[in-house]
Each structure stands twice: as C-alpha cells, then as structure tokens.
Scaffold this motif. Structure first.
Motif: not given
Length: 208
Positions: A148-155
């Motif tokens: 989540v820290g890397v992909a953020g809104p994509a998840l």
C-alpha cells in the motif's frame, strides 16, 4: 572447448556477482558492478535474477535480486513480467527474512502499477491465505503495509478486503508481532480508505 554460455548458468553466475557486491572491498564492488551490467544485458540475465528470488541461499542476495528486478521492471521481457507475479508468490511462500519479504512486496506493488490488477491478484490471494495462518500472518500483513505504501490509490478498491485481514489480526489473543504488523498496515490503509465518503477508518481497540 568454449566456456559455457551465460544463458546456461545465469542464476549461479548472478549469485556470485551479487555476493561480490556485498563484500566490503571497493575494488571487488567495482568489478562486480561492471560484471552485473554485462550480465543483465544477456537475454537470460533478468530470468536469472527471478530465479534468485526463490533460490538464493543468502537472504541478502534474495533481497538484492528483488530490488534489481523492481528497478529494471520496465526493461524486462514481457514474458518474464507476465510470470513475475507468480514467481513473487512462490518466493514469499518460502521467505523467512523480513527485509527480503518487504522487497518482494515492493516488487509486487510495482507490478500492479505497471500492468494493472491482473498482476496484483496472485499476491493478494497469497496475502489472504497467509493472513489466516498463524505462522504467516505477520509476514502477510507486513506485505500489505509495504504494498500500500508503494501502490497507494491503485489499491483503493482492494482496501476494504485488506482492512478485513487487519481486523482479524487485531482480535484478542494475537501475538505482538502480528499486532504490530496489523497496526502498520492499518496506518498505510487509512489514507486510501478515509476519503471514500464514510469518514475516517475506525481503529479497533488493540487486545489487552
């Protein structure tokens, strides 16, 4: 008699190169860096890195292989990119080192950003199953927080399902490691779930 082609020894050759990169010797590091550059120009070089994710003996090598693949992701052959989500899951299933696991989660999240949900599905399936296994729950939740820290809104669409796993780990009786991982994952999830119109994400009371 000619020397064996790199394609026949990609993973072992790369493992030796990465081992030299970890040595506290600046000359050896310079030489290994050049050898690595040449090795990754070979057609089988990136595949060798993928093999090291699940086959290298030292966790530092597995970690470095994941970092290199993530950095070169857009340059990888498409057939390898298509296989990587499953290779990442196989590696996570075996991995016991937290740093290597985190690097694998980062790689999985980058695959999501590169290719969309189809590249995330194998990793999410593993997370869902591992989060219900007391031996794997901490690792699974650490992966959630990292991804989540890397992909953020994509998840964001997957946020509610991932939040459910966090709630499971926050039930009374959980061990301290899993609790810490759950709270870290919750902190990562809050920004992508809070603005969805339902107010801030409720934080469950941790077990006493």
């Amino acid at each position: 008699m000619s020397a064996p082609s790199f394609s026949k020894m990609a993973a072992p050759a790369l493992e030796r190169i990465l081992t030299d990169l970890l040595e506290p010797d600046s000359a050896k590091i310079r030489q290994a860096t050049e050898r690595l550059r040449e090795a990754l120009e070979e057609p089988e070089g990136p595949q060798g890195l993928a093999e090291l994710l699940r086959g290298a003996g030292r966790p530092q090598i597995r970690h470095l292989a994941a970092v290199l693949l993530r950095r070169r992701l857009r340059k990888l052959p498409q057939d390898l990119i298509d296989r990587l989500p499953h290779v990442v899951v196989e590696a996570l299933e075996r991995e016991t080192d937290s740093c290597s696991r985190g690097a694998l989660a980062q790689l999985g999240a980058r695959l999501l950003l590169l290719g969309g949900p189809k590249f995330w599905e194998p990793l999410e399936k593993w997370i869902q199953e591992a989060a219900r296994d007391p031996r794997k729950v901490e690792g699974a939740l650490r992966c959630v927080g990292v991804a989540v820290g890397v992909a953020g809104p994509a998840l964001s669409r997957r946020g509610p399902a991932l939040l459910g796993l966090v709630h499971l780990a926050l039930r009374p009786g959980g061990d301290g490691g899993a609790l810490g991982a759950a709270l870290a994952a919750l902190g990562a999830l809050a920004p992508i779930l809070g603005p969805r119109g339902s107010g801030p994400v409720p934080v469950p009371e941790p077990p006493v």
